[in-house]
Design a protein around this motif. Structure first.
Motif, mmCIF file in Angstrom:
data_model
loop_
_atom_site.group_PDB
_atom_site.id
_atom_site.type_symbol
_atom_site.label_atom_id
_atom_site.label_comp_id
_atom_site.label_asym_id
_atom_site.label_seq_id
_atom_site.Cartn_x
_atom_site.Cartn_y
_atom_site.Cartn_z
ATOM 1 N N HIS A 70 -8.245 -2.959 0.399
ATOM 2 C CA HIS A 70 -7.818 -2.237 1.555
ATOM 3 C C HIS A 70 -7.780 -0.727 1.549
ATOM 4 N N LYS A 85 1.457 -1.332 4.183
ATOM 5 C CA LYS A 85 1.017 -2.616 4.350
ATOM 6 C C LYS A 85 1.109 -3.423 3.213
ATOM 7 N N SER A 100 -18.758 6.161 5.879
ATOM 8 C CA SER A 100 -18.353 5.000 5.376
ATOM 9 C C SER A 100 -17.594 5.127 4.150
ATOM 10 N N SER A 101 -16.595 4.170 3.882
ATOM 11 C CA SER A 101 -15.663 4.402 2.746
ATOM 12 C C SER A 101 -16.359 3.705 1.670
ATOM 13 N N GLU A 118 -10.943 0.595 1.731
ATOM 14 C CA GLU A 118 -12.009 0.468 2.920
ATOM 15 C C GLU A 118 -11.193 1.193 3.724
ATOM 16 N N LYS A 119 -9.697 1.669 3.729
ATOM 17 C CA LYS A 119 -8.848 2.266 4.918
ATOM 18 C C LYS A 119 -8.636 3.849 4.236
ATOM 19 N N HIS A 120 -8.347 4.049 2.857
ATOM 20 C CA HIS A 120 -7.945 5.182 2.474
ATOM 21 C C HIS A 120 -8.540 6.000 1.402
ATOM 22 N N ASN A 121 -9.716 5.443 1.209
ATOM 23 C CA ASN A 121 -10.688 6.099 0.310
ATOM 24 C C ASN A 121 -10.922 7.458 0.782
ATOM 25 N N THR A 176 0.240 4.442 0.789
ATOM 26 C CA THR A 176 -0.498 5.096 1.759
ATOM 27 C C THR A 176 0.177 4.784 3.099
ATOM 28 N N CYS A 177 0.069 3.506 3.717
ATOM 29 C CA CYS A 177 0.419 2.951 5.009
ATOM 30 C C CYS A 177 1.720 2.040 4.939
ATOM 31 N N LYS A 223 -16.337 9.719 1.463
ATOM 32 C CA LYS A 223 -16.927 9.237 2.281
ATOM 33 C C LYS A 223 -18.371 9.272 1.944
ATOM 34 N N CYS A 274 0.952 -1.324 0.001
ATOM 35 C CA CYS A 274 -0.057 -0.111 -0.062
ATOM 36 C C CYS A 274 0.974 1.294 -0.049
#
Length: 116
Positions: free
Chosen positions: A51, A40, A70-71, A54-57, A37-38, A60, A35
């Motif tokens: 991922h 992972k 929610s993403s 869900e996490k970086h979108n 961004t993070c 919203k 990823c």
């Protein structure tokens, strides 16, 4: 006779190697999807895409009835049905199991109540 058997065994061995190499390409352990961004790391590209969504979108989806965000639109729909009782909630009359996904409901009924 022996040479025919050897040729056949050679062809079978080549097929096995072909299948193994295709398998290794599909499931290569040295292929990773990080990823950006993070950091992972994932073994499959589609898992990385999920991922990121869900996490970086950054888009919203907001609930109109509360502060929930929610993403994904699917998670917002689940939230609305389960928290605000909008939409269709499927409830098992035998055990009070509930879901909004009809396939899960059918599977639960089949697995837990088909023997009665």
């Amino acid at each position: 006779d022996d040479s025919d058997d050897e040729k056949h065994e050679s062809k079978v061995q080549q097929r096995r190697l072909t299948f193994v190499s295709v398998d290794q390409q599909m499931w290569r352990k040295d292929q990773v999807w990080p990823c950006e961004t993070c950091g992972k790391v994932y073994a499959r590209k589609f898992i990385l895409k999920n991922h990121v969504k869900e996490k970086h979108n950054f888009e919203k989806f907001k609930c109109s009835k509360c502060d929930f965000e929610s993403s994904t639109p699917q998670n917002l729909r689940k939230h609305r049905v389960l928290i605000h009782n909008t939409g269709k909630k499927l409830i098992c009359k035998e055990c009070n199991y509930f879901t909004i996904v009809s396939a899960r409901f059918k599977k639960q009924k089949l697995m837990h109540h088909s023997l009665k």
